[in-house]
Structure formats: structure tokens, C-alpha cells
Motif scaffolding. Structure first.
Motif, PDB file in Angstrom:
ATOM      1  N   THR A 227      -1.812  11.858  -1.646  1.00 50.55           N
ATOM      2  CA  THR A 227      -2.277  13.119  -1.058  1.00 50.55           C
ATOM      3  C   THR A 227      -2.401  14.156  -2.158  1.00 50.55           C
ATOM      4  O   THR A 227      -1.689  14.105  -3.166  1.00 50.55           O
TER       5      THR A 227
ATOM      6  N   SER B 267       0.837  -1.194   0.000  1.00 51.61           N
ATOM      7  CA  SER B 267       0.000   0.000   0.000  1.00 51.61           C
ATOM      8  C   SER B 267       0.872   1.244   0.000  1.00 51.61           C
ATOM      9  O   SER B 267       2.055   1.197   0.349  1.00 51.61           O
ATOM     10  N   THR B 268       0.277   2.344  -0.407  1.00 51.38           N
ATOM     11  CA  THR B 268       0.920   3.645  -0.341  1.00 51.38           C
ATOM     12  C   THR B 268      -0.179   4.667  -0.086  1.00 51.38           C
ATOM     13  O   THR B 268      -1.348   4.298   0.097  1.00 51.38           O
ATOM     14  N   GLN B 269       0.160   5.926  -0.040  1.00 51.22           N
ATOM     15  CA  GLN B 269      -0.850   6.951   0.204  1.00 51.22           C
ATOM     16  C   GLN B 269      -0.758   8.046  -0.836  1.00 51.22           C
ATOM     17  O   GLN B 269       0.330   8.519  -1.172  1.00 51.22           O
TER      18      GLN B 269
ATOM     19  N   ASP C 272      -5.585   6.104   1.157  1.00 50.09           N
ATOM     20  CA  ASP C 272      -4.675   4.960   1.062  1.00 50.09           C
ATOM     21  C   ASP C 272      -4.954   4.209  -0.239  1.00 50.09           C
ATOM     22  O   ASP C 272      -6.113   3.912  -0.545  1.00 50.09           O
ATOM     23  N   THR C 273      -3.927   3.924  -0.997  1.00 50.22           N
ATOM     24  CA  THR C 273      -4.072   3.114  -2.200  1.00 50.22           C
ATOM     25  C   THR C 273      -3.573   1.718  -1.872  1.00 50.22           C
ATOM     26  O   THR C 273      -2.453   1.343  -2.190  1.00 50.22           O
TER      27      THR C 273
ATOM     28  N   ALA D 265      -6.462  13.003   1.379  1.00 51.02           N
ATOM     29  CA  ALA D 265      -5.534  11.875   1.518  1.00 51.02           C
ATOM     30  C   ALA D 265      -6.320  10.588   1.400  1.00 51.02           C
ATOM     31  O   ALA D 265      -7.448  10.481   1.895  1.00 51.02           O
TER      32      ALA D 265
ATOM     33  N   LYS E 220      -9.848   4.529   3.323  1.00 51.06           N
ATOM     34  CA  LYS E 220      -9.512   5.510   4.369  1.00 51.06           C
ATOM     35  C   LYS E 220      -9.335   6.914   3.796  1.00 51.06           C
ATOM     36  O   LYS E 220      -8.367   7.609   4.102  1.00 51.06           O
ATOM     37  N   GLN E 221     -10.277   7.343   2.985  1.00 44.77           N
ATOM     38  CA  GLN E 221     -10.167   8.666   2.381  1.00 44.77           C
ATOM     39  C   GLN E 221     -10.642   9.763   3.338  1.00 44.77           C
ATOM     40  O   GLN E 221     -11.646   9.623   4.013  1.00 44.77           O
TER      41      GLN E 221
END
Length: 203
Positions: free
Chosen positions: A61, A57-59, A172-173, A170, A117-118
């Protein structure tokens, strides 16, 4: 006796000048957007079935200079190389699978993305998508299409159904689920990156 006063009206142009400058928004992916599984050798792959790699996973923004309506699309930079018969995220069809590229003329595997988790402006929001360029919007459970035809945006609130103007966002991908073809048909040792391109379409 007062002499009449004659007023001479002459044209006086009125000009209103200014410039409309859309709010600039800057996207960023944690870690530079790189998901690296390291070097994967053919000998480590299952010989008869797919090899499912650990979820990553990454994030993402996005920060804007002022509240702005924004959306983005995801494009597969290695389109046409996804082995769509592999299972990435359960119940994800071919349109939700991205390619890992090819080696020696053989496709390597596939991966899928899910957004969770947006948040926006430090509050909860929800993911929405449009299939018609923003004319109408649908709720989205997090699945991301690989053909760049779907516009993704974030609602104005946790219960909203249309895009909201935000200054920060933000999401989470992940999980990013990656699967590789079994070793009997896979090429030799190969680093398997998961490339993708995030683009903000014109608004």
C-alpha cells in the motif's frame, strides 16, 4: 488656477515567496514485508528436480498526503544468487527472477513476483512500466524485473496509459513463486527467506 501636480514614482519591489513541498508518500508492506517459509531441511527437497514451494502473497500500500505522481523500483538485495534455470512462474525469464541467497558457497534457489488486483483512490487502475526513466510507458501484466532498471507506476484509470496522480494505492504482490534447487546440489538445512527492497525513486 490649479497648480500642476507632479507625481514622483519610486521603485517598489514586489516579492512572491513560498516553498514547493512535494507530497510525501509512505509505502508499507503487509506483515512487515516478511515472507517466511520456516525452516526447510535438505531431506525434504526433491533429490533429482527442483522443489517448488507453496505460493505466497502480501499487499503493498502507498498513501500520500495529497494527489501525487509516484513510481517505484524493486531491487534484489541478493542479486547474483538466483538460479535462473529454475521454473518460478511459467514463461518468466532470468530477468524476472530474484535470488534467495547462498549457503556454503552454493545458491539456494529463486523466486518471482507478480502484481495483481491494483486499486488507486478506491477505484480500479492498471499497472504500467517504463524502461527509460519515465519518458515512455508500457502496459504491464504484473511481472516485476529484478534488476531495478524498470520503473513501475499506476495509470490514472483502468484504461489509462500514463501515470495518474493518486493519494492512495494498493496492490497484491502475489503469487510469489519460489523454487529451490534439488537436494543433491543444495546446502544443508537452511531457512530460505525471500528478501527484496522496495524503493521509491526521486521524481
Amino acid at each position: 488656477m490649479l497648480a500642476p501636480v507632479h507625481a514622483s514614482a519610486q521603485g517598489a519591489p514586489l516579492r512572491v515567496t513560498g516553498a514547493f513541498v512535494p507530497a510525501a508518500c509512505k509505502p508499507a508492506l503487509a506483515g512487515g514485508g516478511v515472507i517466511d517459509y520456516g525452516t526447510i531441511f535438505a531431506s525434504s527437497l526433491n533429490q533429482m528436480a527442483q522443489t517448488t514451494l507453496a505460493d505466497k502473497s502480501t499487499q503493498l500500500t502507498l498513501t500520500c498526503e495529497a494527489p501525487a505522481l509516484f513510481g517505484f523500483k524493486v531491487a534484489d538485495e541478493r542479486a547474483g544468487t538466483a538460479i535462473t534455470s529454475l521454473v518460478t512462474i511459467p514463461n518468466y525469464d532470468a530477468g524476472l527472477k530474484f535470488g534467495l541467497g547462498a549457503a556454503d558457497g552454493k545458491n539456494i534457489g529463486a523466486y518471482s513476483l507478480q502484481m495483481t488486483k491494483q486499486t488507486a483512490d478506491e477505484g480500479t487502475t492498471r499497472l504500467i512500466t517504463s524502461l527509460d526513466g519515465g519518458a515512455t510507458w508500457l502496459l504491464n501484466g504484473g511481472a516485476i524485473a529484478s534488476d531495478s532498471s524498470v520503473l513501475v507506476a499506476f495509470a490514472g484509470s483502468a484504461t489509462g496509459t500514463v501515470p495518474g496522480a493518486h493519494t492512495s494505492m494498493a496492490v497484491d504482490t502475489g503469487p510469489m513463486a519460489t523454487a529451490m534447487e534439488h537436494s543433491k546440489t543444495s546446502p544443508g538445512s537452511r531457512r530460505a527467506p525471500a528478501p527484496g527492497r522496495w524503493t521509491r525513486p526521486p521524481t
